[in-house]
Design a protein around this motif. Structure first.
Motif, PDB file in Angstrom:
ATOM      1  N   ALA A 462       1.074  -1.199   0.112  1.00  0.00           N
ATOM      2  CA  ALA A 462      -0.021   0.006  -0.004  1.00  0.00           C
ATOM      3  C   ALA A 462       0.914   1.282  -0.033  1.00  0.00           C
ATOM      4  CB  ALA A 462      -0.787   0.044   1.264  1.00  0.00           C
ATOM      5  N   SER A 463       0.233   2.347  -0.282  1.00  0.00           N
ATOM      6  CA  SER A 463       0.746   3.553  -0.064  1.00  0.00           C
ATOM      7  C   SER A 463       1.094   4.307   1.305  1.00  0.00           C
ATOM      8  CB  SER A 463       0.238   4.513  -1.129  1.00  0.00           C
ATOM      9  OG  SER A 463       0.759   5.689  -1.270  1.00  0.00           O
ATOM     10  N   LYS A 464       1.294   5.662   1.251  1.00  0.00           N
ATOM     11  CA  LYS A 464       1.403   6.541   2.337  1.00  0.00           C
ATOM     12  C   LYS A 464      -0.255   6.653   3.264  1.00  0.00           C
ATOM     13  CE  LYS A 464       5.290   8.883   0.865  1.00  0.00           C
ATOM     14  NZ  LYS A 464       5.883  10.101   0.163  1.00  0.00           N
ATOM     15  N   MET A 465      -0.048   6.418   4.437  1.00  0.00           N
ATOM     16  CA  MET A 465      -1.393   6.670   5.147  1.00  0.00           C
ATOM     17  C   MET A 465      -1.816   8.159   5.263  1.00  0.00           C
ATOM     18  SD  MET A 465      -3.945   5.166   6.553  1.00  0.00           S
ATOM     19  CE  MET A 465      -3.598   3.737   6.956  1.00  0.00           C
ATOM     20  N   SER A 466      -3.047   8.347   4.866  1.00  0.00           N
ATOM     21  CA  SER A 466      -3.851   9.722   5.106  1.00  0.00           C
ATOM     22  C   SER A 466      -4.832   9.572   5.809  1.00  0.00           C
ATOM     23  CB  SER A 466      -4.161  10.153   3.366  1.00  0.00           C
ATOM     24  OG  SER A 466      -4.914  11.434   3.612  1.00  0.00           O
ATOM     25  N   ILE A 467      -5.091  10.768   6.665  1.00  0.00           N
ATOM     26  CA  ILE A 467      -6.197  11.107   7.570  1.00  0.00           C
ATOM     27  C   ILE A 467      -7.184  12.327   6.768  1.00  0.00           C
ATOM     28  CG2 ILE A 467      -7.017  11.691   9.759  1.00  0.00           C
ATOM     29  CD1 ILE A 467      -5.725   8.971   9.615  1.00  0.00           C
ATOM     30  N   GLY A 468      -8.359  11.801   6.431  1.00  0.00           N
ATOM     31  CA  GLY A 468      -9.185  12.930   5.736  1.00  0.00           C
ATOM     32  C   GLY A 468      -9.353  12.604   4.518  1.00  0.00           C
ATOM     33  N   GLN A 469      -8.820  11.392   3.798  1.00  0.00           N
ATOM     34  CA  GLN A 469      -8.632  11.238   2.391  1.00  0.00           C
ATOM     35  C   GLN A 469      -8.292   9.996   2.064  1.00  0.00           C
ATOM     36  OE1 GLN A 469      -7.744  14.261  -0.734  1.00  0.00           O
ATOM     37  NE2 GLN A 469      -6.291  12.920  -1.400  1.00  0.00           N
ATOM     38  N   GLU A 470      -8.719   9.487   1.043  1.00  0.00           N
ATOM     39  CA  GLU A 470      -8.423   7.795   0.823  1.00  0.00           C
ATOM     40  C   GLU A 470      -7.112   7.387   0.464  1.00  0.00           C
ATOM     41  OE1 GLU A 470      -8.573   8.703  -3.487  1.00  0.00           O
ATOM     42  OE2 GLU A 470      -8.257   6.771  -2.486  1.00  0.00           O
TER      43      GLU A 470
END
Length: 515
Positions: A462-470
């Motif tokens: 997976a990619s980098k984790m984002s909070i507020g977006q997918e």
């Protein structure tokens, strides 16, 4: 002047780091009237608690400290065994400053003679006695008595047994405060001699939400010896912790906590209340979630904002997202959660009206990756979001096939929408293993509202984790993002057992006043 300089330094730091993990305490002892022999011990106890817990403690008897800008620099003010039996302690301006502080979410702790400040004038006097909960009137001689611990779940009383024998001074009050406060400890009136009693029901330590702030009071604290009592020290320590940030109970010690984003701690802001950084409270390689502004037409529009002292959340804070995101730069920190280990996540949050970009995709977290050019649409990662009518959903994508919602990219969605502006606990859990595993979605309790299955791909990356977006999306920032608030976000790197889920749910629902 030395104390004032310290406060000014803290006040300068405050706009940069809001509610950092170290609690800031004003240890206050200005008085007018009777002075206890134990005042020095009382002052030293708070300073020692500060050293033990790495708090910022400023000790003073200078009433000039009670002014709005100075008080703003503190999370909690302790009136530490200071009496006002003979005359006023505060000017009207200082009285208003204390009221302003409490009404804007400040924390207050009163110890013993803080309940005997009697001469402040009608309007403020009535307000102050409400802040304390009552008024100390008189007492029998100092003696040993039996205290009954009515509530052992509070952070200040978790260390105590059901009964506690203490030698101290036992005041009678002007009235019984029980109907207006949350009683933690009461006094067994059959256990001591004297006529100064309360008719059988005698609260002695309590807490309350009062006029926008938080107040903790204990009538214990007369003798010099009690300030060396470990139980009393922990009682006051817990009272300070609760008054500072509204934490009623401690987070249960459960293995596997990978991420803890808490809007009460380590939120760095700029330009007023715009969030620059939200820091992980777990000591590991996952450090900061940072503002993301690349690709936006309006510079600076990628920053969510910090919302302080929310009454519906017991005074906790939240991060408000309007199509914004905070991104973690650790590329591989969450990969194992979808390729074998399983996971559990918890989000204390509310939703606003969504602004659909891609129908049904209004995500509040995710680390999706588009696998490669040849396999366009073969996404991998896990995420959570809302439909356009605010039904929560979760998903995992295994990169084994294309498509938005299918066996490779299942949608597990709730049957009912969340009410706008109401706070909920939304949770997800995924089983471990490398075959077909189950995913579950929960709302406010440990009974799943929806289930689904996913074939685990051990090679998922997976990619980098984002909070507020997918996902980490420079090409379309603010799209496929949600509108709402997040007060707390936790990820465990394994599926918690049902019992562990219940423990965390109880903790979060109690702390954040959730139904």
């Amino acid at each position: 002047m030395k104390y004032l300089k310290i406060v000014l330094i803290i006040a300068i730091i405050l706009p940069k780091m809001v509610l950092a993990q170290s609690i800031r305490v004003l240890n206050f002892q200005a008085d007018n009237g009777f002075e206890h022999d134990s005042k020095d011990e009382a002052l030293a106890m708070i300073e020692n608690l500060g050293r033990q817990n790495k708090w910022y403690v400023v000790s003073t008897a200078d009433t000039a400290m009670l002014r709005p800008k100075t008080l703003e620099a503190f999370d909690v003010v302790v009136f530490n065994n200071n009496c006002g039996t003979d005359g006023r302690i505060f000017s009207e301006q200082q009285q208003r400053a204390l009221q302003h502080y409490i009404r804007n979410g400040g924390g207050f702790v009163g110890i013993h003679c803080a309940g005997a400040i009697w001469q402040e004038g009608d309007g403020f006097q009535q307000w102050y006695e409400g802040l304390i909960g009552t008024r100390l009137v008189d007492h029998p001689k100092v003696q040993k008595a039996r205290l009954v611990v009515e509530d052992q779940s509070h952070i200040s009383t978790q260390h105590l047994e059901e009964e506690w024998y203490v030698t101290d001074e036992y005041h009678r009050f002007s009235h019984n405060p029980r109907k207006n406060v949350n009683v933690l400890i009461s006094l067994d009136e059959t256990s001591y001699e004297g006529e100064r009693k309360m008719g059988g029901d005698h609260p002695f330590t309590w807490y309350q939400h009062y006029d926008g702030g938080r107040s903790f009071f204990t009538s214990l604290g007369h003798t010099e010896e009690i300030y060396a009592n470990a139980h009393f020290q922990k009682l006051v320590e817990g009272g300070i912790r609760w008054a500072a940030n509204g934490v009623l109970v401690k987070m249960p010690a459960i293995d596997g906590l990978l991420l803890d984003l808490n809007a009460d701690y380590d939120v760095e802001i700029e330009e007023g209340n715009k969030v620059h950084t939200w820091r992980n409270q777990v000591d590991n390689a996952i450090k900061d979630f940072v503002k993301r502004d690349e690709g936006r037409e309006v510079a600076g529009s990628g920053r969510p904002r910090l919302k302080l002292n929310i009454p519906k959340l017991n005074g906790h804070n939240a991060i408000v997202f309007h199509r914004q995101e905070l991104l973690n730069d650790h590329e591989d920190a969450f990969d194992h959660l979808i390729n074998g280990s399983g996971h559990t996540w918890f989000s204390v949050m509310s939703v606003y009206q969504q602004v659909p970009d891609l129908p049904g995709v209004n995500s509040f977290f995710g680390n999706l990756r588009n696998s490669n050019v040849e396999k366009k649409g073969h996404y991998e990662g896990f995420w959570g979001g809302f439909t356009d009518d605010n039904r929560p959903w979760l998903g995992v994508r295994n990169a084994l096939g294309p498509g938005r919602w299918n066996t490779h990219n299942p949608l597990v969605d709730a049957p009912e929408p969340l009410e706008e502006g109401k706070y909920y606990l939304v949770m997800g859990r995924m089983e471990p293993g490398t075959g077909e595993v189950t995913m579950e979605l929960f709302v406010n309790n440990d009974t799943p509202v929806a289930k689904g299955n996913i074939m685990v791909n051990p090679q998922s990356n997976a990619s980098k984790m984002s909070i507020g977006q997918e996902r980490d999306a420079i090409n379309h920032p603010g799209k496929e993002s949600f509108d709402g608030e997040i007060a707390r976000f936790l990820i465990f790197e394994r599926p918690l057992s049902d019992d562990e889920m219940q423990q965390v749910i109880r903790y979060l629902k109690t702390s954040y006043n959730l139904e």
